[in-house]
Scaffold this active site. Structure first.
Site, PDB file in Angstrom:
ATOM      1  N   GLU A 125       0.855  -1.181   0.000  1.00 28.00           N
ATOM      2  CA  GLU A 125       0.000   0.000   0.000  1.00 28.00           C
ATOM      3  C   GLU A 125       0.897   1.238   0.000  1.00 28.00           C
ATOM      4  O   GLU A 125       1.883   1.256   0.734  1.00 28.00           O
ATOM      5  CB  GLU A 125      -0.897   0.049   1.240  1.00 28.00           C
ATOM      6  CG  GLU A 125      -1.910   1.179   1.145  1.00 28.00           C
ATOM      7  CD  GLU A 125      -2.920   1.195   2.313  1.00 28.00           C
ATOM      8  OE1 GLU A 125      -2.758   0.408   3.248  1.00 28.00           O
ATOM      9  OE2 GLU A 125      -3.830   2.005   2.256  1.00 28.00           O
ATOM     10  N   GLY A 265       2.787   2.465  10.849  1.00 30.65           N
ATOM     11  CA  GLY A 265       2.520   1.655  12.039  1.00 30.65           C
ATOM     12  C   GLY A 265       2.382   0.177  11.726  1.00 30.65           C
ATOM     13  O   GLY A 265       3.039  -0.664  12.334  1.00 30.65           O
ATOM     14  N   ALA A 266       1.520  -0.139  10.775  1.00 33.62           N
ATOM     15  CA  ALA A 266       1.287  -1.531  10.433  1.00 33.62           C
ATOM     16  C   ALA A 266       0.470  -1.592   9.147  1.00 33.62           C
ATOM     17  O   ALA A 266      -0.013  -0.566   8.665  1.00 33.62           O
ATOM     18  CB  ALA A 266       0.532  -2.247  11.554  1.00 33.62           C
ATOM     19  N   MET A 267       0.322  -2.813   8.606  1.00 36.15           N
ATOM     20  CA  MET A 267      -0.357  -2.973   7.324  1.00 36.15           C
ATOM     21  C   MET A 267      -1.252  -4.202   7.323  1.00 36.15           C
ATOM     22  O   MET A 267      -0.840  -5.287   7.736  1.00 36.15           O
ATOM     23  CB  MET A 267       0.707  -3.070   6.217  1.00 36.15           C
ATOM     24  CG  MET A 267       0.131  -3.219   4.833  1.00 36.15           C
ATOM     25  SD  MET A 267      -0.897  -1.787   4.367  1.00 36.15           S
ATOM     26  CE  MET A 267      -2.100  -2.587   3.326  1.00 36.15           C
ATOM     27  N   GLU A 268      -2.462  -4.009   6.809  1.00 38.09           N
ATOM     28  CA  GLU A 268      -3.530  -5.009   6.924  1.00 38.09           C
ATOM     29  C   GLU A 268      -3.556  -6.066   5.821  1.00 38.09           C
ATOM     30  O   GLU A 268      -4.629  -6.612   5.529  1.00 38.09           O
ATOM     31  CB  GLU A 268      -4.880  -4.280   6.953  1.00 38.09           C
ATOM     32  CG  GLU A 268      -5.298  -3.615   5.615  1.00 38.09           C
ATOM     33  CD  GLU A 268      -4.951  -2.151   5.486  1.00 38.09           C
ATOM     34  OE1 GLU A 268      -3.999  -1.700   6.165  1.00 38.09           O
ATOM     35  OE2 GLU A 268      -5.608  -1.443   4.697  1.00 38.09           O
ATOM     36  N   GLU A 302      -5.682  -3.125  12.441  1.00 36.37           N
ATOM     37  CA  GLU A 302      -5.344  -3.944  11.267  1.00 36.37           C
ATOM     38  C   GLU A 302      -6.308  -5.123  11.147  1.00 36.37           C
ATOM     39  O   GLU A 302      -6.722  -5.488  10.055  1.00 36.37           O
ATOM     40  CB  GLU A 302      -3.887  -4.423  11.321  1.00 36.37           C
ATOM     41  CG  GLU A 302      -2.848  -3.322  11.501  1.00 36.37           C
ATOM     42  CD  GLU A 302      -2.999  -2.139  10.566  1.00 36.37           C
ATOM     43  OE1 GLU A 302      -3.495  -2.319   9.432  1.00 36.37           O
ATOM     44  OE2 GLU A 302      -2.636  -1.014  10.979  1.00 36.37           O
ATOM     45  N   GLU A 324     -10.035   3.927   6.071  1.00 39.00           N
ATOM     46  CA  GLU A 324      -9.226   4.369   7.214  1.00 39.00           C
ATOM     47  C   GLU A 324     -10.052   5.082   8.281  1.00 39.00           C
ATOM     48  O   GLU A 324      -9.910   4.810   9.471  1.00 39.00           O
ATOM     49  CB  GLU A 324      -8.052   5.234   6.752  1.00 39.00           C
ATOM     50  CG  GLU A 324      -7.015   4.480   5.898  1.00 39.00           C
ATOM     51  CD  GLU A 324      -6.444   3.239   6.575  1.00 39.00           C
ATOM     52  OE1 GLU A 324      -6.612   3.074   7.803  1.00 39.00           O
ATOM     53  OE2 GLU A 324      -5.827   2.411   5.868  1.00 39.00           O
TER      54      GLU A 324
HETATM   55  N1  TRP Z   1      -3.171   0.811   5.695  1.00 38.36           N
HETATM   56  C1  TRP Z   1      -2.220   1.021   6.755  1.00 38.36           C
HETATM   57  C2  TRP Z   1      -3.048   1.262   7.999  1.00 38.36           C
HETATM   58  O1  TRP Z   1      -3.618   2.276   8.190  1.00 38.36           O
HETATM   59  C3  TRP Z   1      -1.326   2.180   6.522  1.00 38.36           C
HETATM   60  C4  TRP Z   1      -0.007   1.887   5.929  1.00 38.36           C
HETATM   61  C5  TRP Z   1       0.894   1.012   6.353  1.00 38.36           C
HETATM   62  C6  TRP Z   1       0.612   2.544   4.836  1.00 38.36           C
HETATM   63  N2  TRP Z   1       2.030   1.108   5.615  1.00 38.36           N
HETATM   64  C7  TRP Z   1       1.876   2.009   4.681  1.00 38.36           C
HETATM   65  C8  TRP Z   1       0.221   3.545   3.994  1.00 38.36           C
HETATM   66  C9  TRP Z   1       2.751   2.474   3.716  1.00 38.36           C
HETATM   67  C10 TRP Z   1       1.078   3.994   3.013  1.00 38.36           C
HETATM   68  C11 TRP Z   1       2.347   3.458   2.870  1.00 38.36           C
HETATM   69  O2  TRP Z   1      -3.238   0.418   8.791  1.00 38.36           O
HETATM   70 ZN    ZN Z   2      -5.670   1.593   8.486  1.00 38.78          ZN
END
Ligand code: TRP
Ligand code: ZN
Length: 880
Positions: A125, A265-268, A302, A324
């Site tokens: 993402e 922070g993290a990624m789903e 997430e 979001e």
């Molecule tokens: N979708 C992620 C969240 O809000 C956000 C995110 C994680 C993101 N890594 C990223 C967005 C890198 C842009 C680029 O939980």
């Molecule tokens: Zn998110």
């Protein structure tokens, strides 16, 4: 890295994809220097598109082979311009085979496939998938993925991707493979792989429908003593989503992987969430209460994306807040429900209000202001903002305020009934809320389309003869870039009337009883609401529970505020009254500092603070919030010409005055709120530690010998990081003689704990005793590196964004430092560099001499030919 003027992308230009993708088969031969990616796509023409060319994006990858329906394409059968690969005249149905090369170890941007401490990690993402292979990398193209991973078994014993593991085994030369299949359609931004040397904590967990799911938390060896809380948080999240929204985990396996190198922070990613270690690793020795709370919130966030984001996704990136804003709202509600008590919830809500005011309001008033659903962007990564996230969550919360909890749930149910498996728009969510409740929410759309923080002005008139109150509410919204004129918003304003005895007066409107808090719907520019049967003149409590993300103006007298501060039944407004009392004083004192006048703080204020501090009927967590002063950035937003040093000195003066004049009460609170026994991050203990450490901070700020001695003792004796770090912070910020020794001891003890070393840098970076030269010195420390985002944030970002006194020194050397670091970071990691670039957002509001230096620094960065789109967008908008 581009050198030409970057392109602006507009929401209005959306067109459907020319081809749809049914299946994606990916094969990875993983090698840090030279990874081969084989990609087989089955595609068909999209009946909804007039476009007939296949369009694929690719960035920083080398095209090795391209075959269409089994036949290699010659140089004239496709066009590759920059990042866009186009194949004209393709048949209705195609199988494309694409082979590319990339170099993960050279990928310092941490987008796409990269190497973190020897492990392969991906981040797709928003547009990182195109850095792995050529693809129609846009969220409205959803496909089924099968992934084959091949890598050296010794170095990468763990091979993970989305969905289910369907095969694994050995290959020649010590390599092994694993094959993964994701049964769900997904957009490319949710793809993930991990090939690493990791270990996991795992558990089987029973779902509501009786199925069992395998839950795993993967970390580097040596960190298994820090995974419990993340695992617990995951289980609580799964349960909560079942209970509150009827949403179940749809996979047999759910994995969390922690990495130390991560931009956010993290990624789903579907079934394979990838986390910054900061939001996974915790035990009492290394993590603070705030860290524990962050883990619960982010693990929840997430996980909740699995439905709000993954099952129903975004049509295009302008709709980002669809997932979001909604998912932040869901994680906020989750955190609130986990605390359970009503004051606990209120404290949680107060935290949200503080973030909004400290970060989102300034964004909404600055050069990067944008609607919750932006109309244009240059670089989408710049729009993962507090506006899209936190204001977006407030917008979702307003549906719940207007429709009630049940009505909101009906809207959610309809949203999933209609859109499961689809890529949709913010408007679709609004429509589901309206239709499920038979309500017209047309005007509510303006929360998505208009930027800026609305101002609601309230006036009250009491009619003694009629025993009636007329409350007149009017609204306006300041101009923002590209939006000179605004139309009225649909604003839920929760109101109560507080009587002289401190009790709520029952509300009657049009002869209807409305309880003691009622939600008024302000839809016009000005409206008057009439309450009857009001026996005496009340004090209005407006915008209870912060019912809308607006600025409320009402001419409260000190007396009114003191009354609300002692009695308001709504804890958020009770807190708010205290903030208003404090803000008035801070603004006056700031002017006095600038004018060189003598500083004085009135007894009324100190007495009000004494009263809350000693009111045992209030929980410690609430008392802590009530005693916490508005931040320097909030004060800055309230002044016409910002003098950072004056603001800092005014705030310090209030802090030390509280420390001096409430010394006995603070010492008593310090003693009364100890948490002996085993550390536990429950809300009650967290509240006690917060109040105790706030007291310690005030005592140390007063340079009270006993305060400093207490901090030293707490530092030496603490058995948990919350108390450790608070004591160290108090010593460092008070410039206590013992600070240096403590800092050294802290580093020696925790040098192997990266997240604690971050705290060590952060504490120094934000200390008013750390000047530019000292930061430059710290950058030479062997533990410092710009390549790791957490480390860069801990030192460089904290200095530029959380140390206003030193950053804004009159000679401009702080700004020169900023320019240098933005440029250095941009060469490594544009996404992160652009975040640092935003430290200058509000430059036009500073005193003229500072402004001149700031403008020069901005121009220096903008003058660079070789600059990423990310940083270019931020600095050029700042200068525009
Ligand atoms: N979708 C992620 C969240 O809000 C956000 C995110 C994680 C993101 N890594 C990223 C967005 C890198 C842009 C680029 O939980
Ligand atoms: Zn998110």
């Amino acid at each position: 890295m581009r050198t030409d003027t970057p392109l602006t992308i507009y929401r209005k230009d959306y067109t459907a994809p020319s081809y749809l993708v049914d299946t994606v088969e990916l094969g990875f031969d993983l090698d840090p220097a030279r990874t081969i990616v084989a990609n087989r796509l089955t595609m068909r023409r999209n009946p909804a598109s007039a476009q007939r060319e296949i369009e694929l994006y690719g960035e920083d990858i080398e095209l090795v082979a391209l075959r269409l329906n089994g036949k290699a394409l010659g140089k004239r059968e496709y066009r590759l311009d920059g990042n866009l690969l186009r194949i004209p005249n393709a048949p209705e149905e195609v199988t494309l085979e694409i082979e590319t090369l990339c170099a993960p170890e050279k990928n310092t941007a941490l987008s796409g496939l990269y190497v973190s401490n020897g492990n392969f990690i991906t981040q797709c993402e928003a547009e990182g998938f195109r850095r792995i292979t050529f693809f129609p990398d846009r969220p409205d193209v959803m496909a089924k993925y099968t992934v084959m991973l091949r890598a050296d078994k010794e170095r990468y014993p763990v091979l993970l991707s989305n969905g289910n593991l369907v095969d694994e085994g050995m290959l020649p030369d010590g390599r092994h493979y694993a094959k993964w299949e994701d049964p769900f359609l997904k957009p490319s931004y949710l793809f993930a792989l991990v090939a690493a040397k990791l270990v996991c904590q795992e558990e089987k967990f029973k779902l509501a429908d009786g199925r069992e799911a395998l839950l795993q938390v993967w970390v580097e060896e040596g960190n298994l003593d820090k995974t419990d809380y993340a695992m617990q948080s995951l289980k609580k999240s799964i349960r909560w989503d079942e209970e509150r929204f009827g949403l179940e985990l749809d996979l047999d396996r759910f994995m969390i992987v922690a990495t130390g190198d991560f931009n956010m922070g993290a990624m789903e990613n579907k079934g394979l969430n990838i986390f910054n270690t900061k939001y996974v690793l915790a035990n009492p020795r290394v993590a603070t209460d705030i860290d524990f709370q962050g883990i619960e919130a982010v693990v929840g966030h997430e996980y909740f994306h699995n439905w709000t984001g993954n099952r129903v996704t975004c049509r295009d990136w302008f709709q980002l807040s669809l997932k979001e804003g909604l998912t932040v709202f869901r994680d906020q509600e989750f955190s609130g429900d986990m605390i359970g008590t009503s004051t606990g919830r209120a404290v949680n809500r107060i935290d949200q209000v503080r973030t909004l005011r400290a970060a989102q309001f300034p964004e909404d008033a600055g050069p990067m202001a944008h609607p919750v659903r932006p109309d244009s962007f240059v670089e989408i990564n710049n729009f993962y903002t507090v506006t899209v996230y936190e204001k977006g969550a407030e917008v979702v919360r307003m549906y719940q305020t207007l429709l009630g909890r049940e009505g909101f749930r009906k809207g959610m149910d309809l949203y999933f009934e209609r859109h499961d498996g689809q890529a949709v728009e913010c408007d679709d969510f609004r429509r589901a809320m309206a239709d499920a409740n038979d309500r017209n929410l047309d005007q509510f759309e303006r929360w998505y389309s208009q930027a800026g923080t609305p101002v609601v002005r309230a006036q009250m008139r009491y009619d003694e003869q009629q025993h009636a109150v007329e409350l007149t509410l009017s609204q306006s919204c300041p101009a923002t870039p590209g939006q000179p004129e605004k139309l009225p918003f649909h604003i839920p304003v929760a109101v109560g009337l507080v009587g002289r005895d401190g009790r709520d007066i029952p509300l009657v409107i049009d002869d209807q009883e409305r309880g003691t808090t009622t939600v008024l719907e302000l839809t016009g520019a000005e409206q008057t609401f009439r309450f009857t049967s009001v026996p005496q003149q009340p004090v209005p409590s407006i915008l209870r529970d912060f019912s809308a993300p607006v600025v409320l103006e009402y001419d409260y007298s000190d007396e009114d505020l003191l009354h609300l501060f002692s009695h308001d039944s709504d804890p958020v407004n009770r807190w708010e009254a205290g903030q208003r009392l404090a803000m008035e004083r801070l603004l006056r004192l700031t002017e006095d500092v600038t004018a060189g006048s003598r500083l004085q703080l009135d007894d009324t204020f100190i007495e009000a603070m004494r009263k809350v501090l000693t009111d045992e009927s209030l929980g410690p967590a609430f008392r802590e919030q009530a005693l916490l002063l508005p931040t320097e950035s909030m004060i800055a937003e309230q002044t016409d010409v910002v003098h950072p040093l004056s603001i800092h000195m005014a705030r310090q003066f209030v802090r030390s005055s509280i420390g001096n004049r409430l010394r006995a009460e603070l010492l008593a609170a310090y003693d009364a709120n100890q948490t002996p026994g085993q550390y536990s991050p429950d809300a009650e203990s967290i509240g006690k530690r917060a109040l105790k450490n706030l007291a310690l901070g005030y005592l140390a700020a007063a340079s009270d010998d006993e305060g400093i001695a207490l901090a030293e003792r707490q530092f030496d004796e603490a058995d948990n990081m919350t108390d450790r770090a608070a004591a160290l912070g108090a010593l460092v910020h008070a410039r206590a003689p013992a600070a240096q020794r403590a800092l050294q001891g802290f580093y020696d003890e925790f040098e192997k704990e990266a997240l604690v070393v971050d705290k060590w840098f952060a504490m120094q970076a934000s200390s008013p005793s750390t000047d530019v030269a000292a930061v430059r010195e710290l950058m030479k420390h062997p533990a410092f590196t710009m390549k790791n985002p957490n480390r860069a944030r801990s030192l460089v970002f904290n200095f530029c964004m959380a140390n206003p006194v030193q950053f804004h020194v009159p000679d401009g050397s702080g700004y020169a430092f900023w320019a240098e670091q933005v440029m250095a970071l941009d060469a490594l990691n544009p996404q992160v560099a652009a975040r640092l670039a935003r430290a200058m957002d509000r430059w036009r509001r500073y005193a003229p001499a500072l402004q001149a230096h700031m403008k020069q620094a901005l121009k220096q960065v903008n003058g660079l030919k070789k600059l990423s789109n990310d940083v270019r967008e931020v600095v050029s908008k700042a200068l525009a």
